[in-house]
Design a protein around this motif. Structure first.
Motif, PDB file in Angstrom:
ATOM      1  N   ALA A 184       0.825  -1.207   0.000  1.00  0.00           N
ATOM      2  CA  ALA A 184       0.000   0.000   0.000  1.00  0.00           C
ATOM      3  C   ALA A 184       0.856   1.253   0.000  1.00  0.00           C
ATOM      4  O   ALA A 184       2.039   1.241   0.315  1.00  0.00           O
ATOM      5  CB  ALA A 184      -0.927   0.008   1.218  1.00  0.00           C
TER       6      ALA A 184
ATOM      7  N   THR B 249      -4.160  -0.001  -2.308  1.00  0.00           N
ATOM      8  CA  THR B 249      -3.711  -1.359  -2.026  1.00  0.00           C
ATOM      9  C   THR B 249      -4.006  -2.242  -3.228  1.00  0.00           C
ATOM     10  O   THR B 249      -5.111  -2.182  -3.780  1.00  0.00           O
ATOM     11  CB  THR B 249      -4.420  -1.943  -0.791  1.00  0.00           C
TER      12      THR B 249
ATOM     13  N   GLU C 114      -3.984  -6.162  -3.868  1.00  0.00           N
ATOM     14  CA  GLU C 114      -3.837  -7.483  -3.246  1.00  0.00           C
ATOM     15  C   GLU C 114      -3.995  -8.558  -4.310  1.00  0.00           C
ATOM     16  O   GLU C 114      -5.003  -8.602  -5.018  1.00  0.00           O
ATOM     17  CB  GLU C 114      -4.898  -7.673  -2.156  1.00  0.00           C
TER      18      GLU C 114
END
Length: 247
Positions: free
Chosen positions: A2, A23, A25
């Protein structure tokens, strides 16, 4: 992984050149060849890549592949429930425009002949919307696409990587007379102008969408927004690189 912006006078408290907390992921879906959950503040977009060994009919026999995208918003991705477009029987013009933008952005950095006669489909579903869903989708879809291409290389299907560069996208706007980076909904709904910039890792322009919501803006203001966009995309590409390096 992040990153985030700094403090200043905006509804969000960010500096004019500050991104929301971003972020990316990866590996959030065990079935897709590539997956990424992109979070730009309170905007969350799930991006999944699927490899198809067939290309569209109009590409058969041409020796080149294809990259395409579908985009959609879940019923409660906004403050009020909206019906699924499948229930309405047709996609909105906005949905079609956004998914074509995502596809164009990804094809811009894909060597389609290297991909061979196969197609990679990117499904970008908005789980939660707070402005900038298309830019989050492009940024996350690149990561999902890169993972899918890596998978094809690992199983021996591709001899070399088909991706020629990174690509990411960010919004900019003029809010209370001031150019700002990465609009959330509070700013987007009140801005005097808004723009979406799609840029490659090397700084090439893929697409620019810019609209005055009130008075026209001049070249100086546009140049300021482009400068902000270049800074934001550079940070996003750095994050993409970091995420993919540890994948």
């Amino acid at each position: 992984m992040a990153l985030g912006g700094s403090t200043a006078i905006r509804p969000s408290g960010r500096a004019v050149d500050g991104l929301r907390a971003v972020t990316l992921e990866i590996d959030v879906n065990k079935y897709a060849e590539g997956s990424c959950l992109a979070k730009f503040g309170d905007t969350h977009v799930l991006c999944l890549a699927t490899v198809d060994d067939r290309v569209p009919g109009w590409l058969k026999g041409g020796g080149r592949g294809w990259v395409t995208a579908e985009y959609g918003m879940l019923p409660r991705s906004t403050d009020e429930r909206t019906d699924r477009e499948a229930a309405r029987g047709r996609q909105s013009g906005r949905t079609q425009e956004i998914q074509r933008l995502i596809g164009r952005s990804l094809r811009a950095i894909t060597d389609l002949p290297t991909l061979g006669e196969r197609q990679i489909r990117l499904d970008c579903d908005v789980l939660q919307a707070d402005g900038g869903t298309r830019t989050a989708a492009i940024t996350g879809a690149y990561v999902a696409l890169a993972l899918a291409c890596r998978h094809l290389a690992e199983i021996g299907v591709l001899r070399r990587a088909p991706l020629t560069d990174h690509v990411a996208a960010i919004s900019c706007g003029i809010f209370q007379g001031m150019p700002v980076l990465d609009l959330d909904y509070a700013e987007d709904s009140q801005c005097q102008a808004d723009a979406n910039f799609v840029l490659t890792g090397r700084g090439g322009l893929v697409e620019v969408q810019a609209t005055a919501e009130g008075d026209p803006f001049d070249e100086e203001r546009f140049a300021e927004m482009l400068r902000l966009a270049r800074k934001g995309v550079a940070e996003l590409v750095a994050l993409q690189r970091a995420v993919l390096a540890v994948a």
